[in-house]
Design an enzyme around this catalytic site. Structure first.
Site, PDB file in Angstrom:
ATOM      1  N   GLU A 174       0.288   0.611  -0.396  1.00 11.58           N
ATOM      2  CA  GLU A 174       0.965  -0.254   0.590  1.00 11.58           C
ATOM      3  C   GLU A 174       1.264   0.622   1.795  1.00 11.58           C
ATOM      4  O   GLU A 174       2.144   1.483   1.733  1.00 11.58           O
ATOM      5  CB  GLU A 174       2.268  -0.822  -0.008  1.00 11.58           C
ATOM      6  CG  GLU A 174       2.074  -1.740  -1.192  1.00 11.58           C
ATOM      7  CD  GLU A 174       1.415  -3.063  -0.833  1.00 11.58           C
ATOM      8  OE1 GLU A 174       1.132  -3.320   0.359  1.00 11.58           O
ATOM      9  OE2 GLU A 174       1.159  -3.847  -1.769  1.00 11.58           O
TER      10      GLU A 174
ATOM     11  N   CYS B  21       7.643  -2.085   7.346  1.00  4.00           N
ATOM     12  CA  CYS B  21       6.173  -2.146   7.422  1.00  4.00           C
ATOM     13  C   CYS B  21       5.713  -3.421   8.095  1.00  4.00           C
ATOM     14  O   CYS B  21       4.778  -3.400   8.896  1.00  4.00           O
ATOM     15  CB  CYS B  21       5.563  -1.994   6.034  1.00  4.00           C
ATOM     16  SG  CYS B  21       6.201  -3.153   4.833  1.00  4.00           S
TER      17      CYS B  21
ATOM     18  N   GLU C 254       1.892   2.440  15.605  1.00  2.00           N
ATOM     19  CA  GLU C 254       3.020   1.857  14.863  1.00  2.00           C
ATOM     20  C   GLU C 254       4.260   2.693  15.198  1.00  2.00           C
ATOM     21  O   GLU C 254       4.368   3.827  14.742  1.00  2.00           O
ATOM     22  CB  GLU C 254       2.741   1.945  13.358  1.00  2.00           C
ATOM     23  CG  GLU C 254       3.873   1.414  12.514  1.00  2.00           C
ATOM     24  CD  GLU C 254       3.734   1.725  11.016  1.00  2.00           C
ATOM     25  OE1 GLU C 254       3.219   2.796  10.658  1.00  2.00           O
ATOM     26  OE2 GLU C 254       4.169   0.891  10.214  1.00  2.00           O
TER      27      GLU C 254
ATOM     28  N   GLY D 101       3.762   4.019   1.776  1.00  2.00           N
ATOM     29  CA  GLY D 101       4.017   5.023   2.815  1.00  2.00           C
ATOM     30  C   GLY D 101       3.029   4.850   3.943  1.00  2.00           C
ATOM     31  O   GLY D 101       2.474   3.766   4.143  1.00  2.00           O
TER      32      GLY D 101
ATOM     33  N   LYS E 168       8.612   9.404  -7.713  1.00  2.00           N
ATOM     34  CA  LYS E 168       9.010  10.437  -6.753  1.00  2.00           C
ATOM     35  C   LYS E 168       9.438   9.767  -5.447  1.00  2.00           C
ATOM     36  O   LYS E 168       8.608   9.256  -4.704  1.00  2.00           O
ATOM     37  CB  LYS E 168       7.851  11.396  -6.462  1.00  2.00           C
ATOM     38  CG  LYS E 168       8.331  12.624  -5.709  1.00  2.00           C
ATOM     39  CD  LYS E 168       7.298  13.234  -4.814  1.00  2.00           C
ATOM     40  CE  LYS E 168       7.084  12.503  -3.537  1.00  2.00           C
ATOM     41  NZ  LYS E 168       8.248  12.447  -2.628  1.00  2.00           N
TER      42      LYS E 168
ATOM     43  N   THR F 216      -1.051   9.310   4.783  1.00  2.00           N
ATOM     44  CA  THR F 216      -0.810   9.855   3.433  1.00  2.00           C
ATOM     45  C   THR F 216      -1.592   9.036   2.406  1.00  2.00           C
ATOM     46  O   THR F 216      -2.130   9.598   1.447  1.00  2.00           O
ATOM     47  CB  THR F 216       0.700   9.861   3.105  1.00  2.00           C
ATOM     48  OG1 THR F 216       1.399  10.456   4.181  1.00  2.00           O
ATOM     49  CG2 THR F 216       0.982  10.645   1.844  1.00  2.00           C
ATOM     50  N   GLY F 217      -1.670   7.734   2.605  1.00  2.00           N
ATOM     51  CA  GLY F 217      -2.430   6.887   1.682  1.00  2.00           C
ATOM     52  C   GLY F 217      -3.881   7.347   1.569  1.00  2.00           C
ATOM     53  O   GLY F 217      -4.462   7.338   0.478  1.00  2.00           O
TER      54      GLY F 217
HETATM   55  P1  NAD Z   1       4.909   9.046   4.221  1.00  2.00           P
HETATM   56  O1  NAD Z   1       3.491   8.707   3.992  1.00  2.00           O
HETATM   57  O2  NAD Z   1       5.232  10.189   5.101  1.00  2.00           O
HETATM   58  O3  NAD Z   1       5.653   9.351   2.845  1.00  2.00           O
HETATM   59  C1  NAD Z   1       5.664   8.435   1.776  1.00  2.00           C
HETATM   60  C2  NAD Z   1       5.803   9.186   0.476  1.00  2.00           C
HETATM   61  O4  NAD Z   1       4.639   9.992   0.278  1.00  2.00           O
HETATM   62  C3  NAD Z   1       6.996  10.132   0.403  1.00  2.00           C
HETATM   63  O5  NAD Z   1       7.573  10.023  -0.889  1.00  2.00           O
HETATM   64  C4  NAD Z   1       6.341  11.499   0.578  1.00  2.00           C
HETATM   65  O6  NAD Z   1       7.072  12.555  -0.021  1.00  2.00           O
HETATM   66  C5  NAD Z   1       5.010  11.304  -0.112  1.00  2.00           C
HETATM   67  N1  NAD Z   1       3.940  12.219   0.311  1.00  2.00           N
HETATM   68  C6  NAD Z   1       3.816  12.907   1.469  1.00  2.00           C
HETATM   69  N2  NAD Z   1       2.653  13.610   1.483  1.00  2.00           N
HETATM   70  C7  NAD Z   1       2.026  13.354   0.314  1.00  2.00           C
HETATM   71  C8  NAD Z   1       0.777  13.741  -0.260  1.00  2.00           C
HETATM   72  N3  NAD Z   1      -0.064  14.559   0.385  1.00  2.00           N
HETATM   73  N4  NAD Z   1       0.436  13.252  -1.466  1.00  2.00           N
HETATM   74  C9  NAD Z   1       1.252  12.395  -2.116  1.00  2.00           C
HETATM   75  N5  NAD Z   1       2.454  11.992  -1.639  1.00  2.00           N
HETATM   76  C10 NAD Z   1       2.837  12.459  -0.433  1.00  2.00           C
HETATM   77  O7  NAD Z   1       5.578   7.682   4.733  1.00  2.00           O
HETATM   78  P2  NAD Z   1       7.072   7.446   5.198  1.00  2.00           P
HETATM   79  O8  NAD Z   1       7.230   8.089   6.542  1.00  2.00           O
HETATM   80  O9  NAD Z   1       8.011   7.803   4.100  1.00  2.00           O
HETATM   81  O10 NAD Z   1       7.115   5.849   5.366  1.00  2.00           O
HETATM   82  C11 NAD Z   1       6.794   5.209   6.540  1.00  2.00           C
HETATM   83  C12 NAD Z   1       5.435   4.550   6.446  1.00  2.00           C
HETATM   84  O11 NAD Z   1       5.384   3.714   5.301  1.00  2.00           O
HETATM   85  C13 NAD Z   1       5.131   3.619   7.620  1.00  2.00           C
HETATM   86  O12 NAD Z   1       3.810   3.806   8.057  1.00  2.00           O
HETATM   87  C14 NAD Z   1       5.284   2.225   7.026  1.00  2.00           C
HETATM   88  O13 NAD Z   1       4.584   1.216   7.707  1.00  2.00           O
HETATM   89  C15 NAD Z   1       4.830   2.439   5.636  1.00  2.00           C
HETATM   90  N6  NAD Z   1       5.372   1.415   4.745  1.00  2.00           N
HETATM   91  C16 NAD Z   1       4.517   0.492   4.215  1.00  2.00           C
HETATM   92  C17 NAD Z   1       4.987  -0.522   3.408  1.00  2.00           C
HETATM   93  C18 NAD Z   1       4.074  -1.551   2.834  1.00  2.00           C
HETATM   94  O14 NAD Z   1       4.483  -2.236   1.907  1.00  2.00           O
HETATM   95  N7  NAD Z   1       2.870  -1.689   3.318  1.00  2.00           N
HETATM   96  C19 NAD Z   1       6.361  -0.573   3.108  1.00  2.00           C
HETATM   97  C20 NAD Z   1       7.194   0.379   3.647  1.00  2.00           C
HETATM   98  C21 NAD Z   1       6.682   1.385   4.455  1.00  2.00           C
END
Ligand code: NAD
Length: 485
Positions: A257, A291, A389, A235, A184, A239-240
């Site tokens: 991640e 990230c 961040e 993400g 997704k 959310t994680g």
């Molecule tokens: P986000 O957490 O908003 O969304 C990530 C994904 O999660 C999307 O596909 C979203 O639809 C889904 N999502 C949202 N709510 C959810 C839920 N309740 N349950 C399951 N899935 C859900 O993150 P973002 O804004 O898309 O990305 C930015 C963040 O990602 C930043 O904090 C960045 O540092 C982090 N990031 C980390 C890495 C890494 O490898 N550590 C890499 C890239 C980005």
């Protein structure tokens, strides 16, 4: 030449005009759609399929059915198909690259091309990796072996900053180890993943790789779903944490991640002039939406003023614009939510009276989600700009006097993704690196990644790793066999 003012279409760019979900080997549309925007103009470029809950269920059922055969398909055959997949991606890489710029915003000729080329080479490399059984004991009486068995269905949930790379980082090792998948993508950047799904349907047996686009609720359903064995999530940390909570019901395996607030520490003996450009791009590449971007730059007070002045001079020379233009070096931020978040952070920075050395004010009358390259000169450690961040082109450059004290400040962050140390005395720099509480630390270089290098965060930056033997093993259960002779 294409400008911001023209309503550029997928057709104008020679891209496919329709994108579909991939479910059970079929390309399917959906009743509902959602808007996908070009971040350089704010205009809608496509109405993407908004998968229904039933379509997500169909995808999960297809992955379950496909697992029976795929999991017992020999490793070598799976590896061959992953190589064919890399070839198929290669044939469509111009389209993938242009589409990536169109939906994500990053410059076509540099960062988008790099992401797509790098991601494809990664798939090709992963196909060569093995995870052989290990013999733990072999005596005249008995043998003990550890095998790595596939988990079942893996749900992959990806963000919008590197939609191609991060999807393929999950797909290739997951399929190689014998799992099937439902992916997704972020609702902000679904199109490249849908195209990857379409390409994959000509390669893998039906149901092995399913791609569904739609809102956040689909991700939540996946994390709660009893048939899904693992969630591989990239993400935000917030959310994680939700993913971890809802995955508890069936003790899902998790790779998380998450976010970071990476520090770079420039030591007093550093030969700092050549570092200006390196650290600029380490912080501002992909418009800071990275990230492991440098998000806090600590420079020793003996060189801080000169360093900051040189960084500001370099920043002024960098061209920000529509990623489709050949001279653009940095694109817009990817979406309105992030654009507004950054404006709020800049408003706070101005209101607190911190010194803004360059940038700082968004021209809200311009089209697209453009945030100027912003450098904040020595804000206090407690400021939001240091503690949060930003995930955008905004960087605090902070002066410090004492190395021990700056390590404490760096480690006080709840995040622990990456970090870097820069200094002439290599041993002294390594000693600092060893004290940083992060999953990755670089000394006198930065952002080196590799298929065999485990990558993951400490603390709120994540759980588990991607890449390396550890990353492959993360898509498996360990199974210990004991044979009496
Ligand atoms: P986000 O957490 O908003 O969304 C990530 C994904 O999660 C999307 O596909 C979203 O639809 C889904 N999502 C949202 N709510 C959810 C839920 N309740 N349950 C399951 N899935 C859900 O993150 P973002 O804004 O898309 O990305 C930015 C963040 O990602 C930043 O904090 C960045 O540092 C982090 N990031 C980390 C890495 C890494 O490898 N550590 C890499 C890239 C980005």
């Amino acid at each position: 030449m294409i400008t911001n003012q023209q309503a550029v279409t997928l057709k104008d760019l020679g891209l496919p005009e329709n994108y579909y979900l991939s479910v059970n080997g079929q390309l399917v549309s959906s009743e509902k759609t959602f808007d996908v925007f070009n971040p350089a103009t704010g205009q809608v470029i496509y109405k993407a399929p908004d998968a229904s809950v039933e379509q997500l269920e169909d995808a999960i059922n297809a992955a379950a059915a496909a697992f029976k055969r795929w999991s017992i398909t020999p490793w070598g055959q799976r590896a061959e198909l992953i190589e064919v997949f890399a070839d198929s991606l290669e044939k469509r890489k111009e389209q993938l690259t242009t589409l990536l710029t169109f939906e994500q915003g990053k410059p076509l000729h540099s960062q988008a091309r790099f992401e797509v080329d790098y991601a494809i080479s990664w798939v090709r490399e992963i196909a060569k990796r093995q995870l052989p059984a290990r013999v733990i004991e072999d005596t005249p009486e008995h043998t003990v072996e550890v095998h790595y068995t596939p988990l079942g269905i893996v749900g992959a949930i990806t963000p919008w900053n590197y939609p191609v790379l991060l999807a393929l980082w999950k797909i290739a090792p997951c399929l190689l180890t014998g799992n099937t998948m439902v992916v997704k993508p972020s609702p902000y950047t679904p199109l490249t993943s849908l195209l990857i799904g379409e390409i994959a349907q000509n390669v893998f047996p039906k149901g092995v790789l399913n791609i569904v686009s739609g809102g956040n609720h689909l991700g939540q359903i996946m994390t709660e779903h009893p048939a899904i064995a693992k969630i591989s999530f990239t993400g935000s940390s917030a959310t994680g944490q939700k993913v971890m909570a809802s995955g508890a019901s069936n003790l899902k395996r998790l790779t998380l991640e998450l976010g970071g607030n990476d520090a770079a520490i420039v030591l007093p003996d550093a030969d700092w002039r050549p570092l200006v450009k390196t650290l600029f791009w380490a912080a501002f590449g992909n418009s800071g939406q990275w990230c492991v971007a440098v998000k806090r730059l600590y420079v020793h007070s003996s060189i801080h003023a000169e360093f900051t002045a040189a960084l500001v001079d370099y920043a002024k020379s960098v061209k920000v614009g529509d990623g489709m233009s050949p001279d653009t070096e940095l694109g817009p931020v990817q979406n309105r939510m992030q654009y507004e978040k950054l404006q709020d952070l800049l408003q706070d920075t101005r209101a607190e009276g911190y010194k803004i050395a360059v940038g700082g004010t968004v021209d809200a009358s311009a089209s697209g989600y453009f945030v100027p390259v912003t450098i904040v000169d020595n804000p206090p450690e407690s400021s939001r700009i240091v503690q949060e961040e930003p995930f955008g082109p905004v960087l605090p450059v902070i002066a410090y006097d004492d190395v021990d004290e700056v390590i404490d400040r760096v480690n006080a962050s709840p995040y622990g993704l990456g970090g870097s140390v820069w200094g002439k005395d290599r041993d002294a720099a390594v000693a600092v690196a060893k004290r940083m509480e992060t999953g990755t630390v670089w000394v006198n270089e930065i952002h080196v990644h590799g298929v065999d290098m485990p990558f993951g965060g400490h603390k709120l930056s994540g759980l588990g790793v991607e890449n390396g033997v550890e990353g492959l093993a993360g898509f498996t259960n360990t199974k210990t066999y004991m044979f009496k002779k």
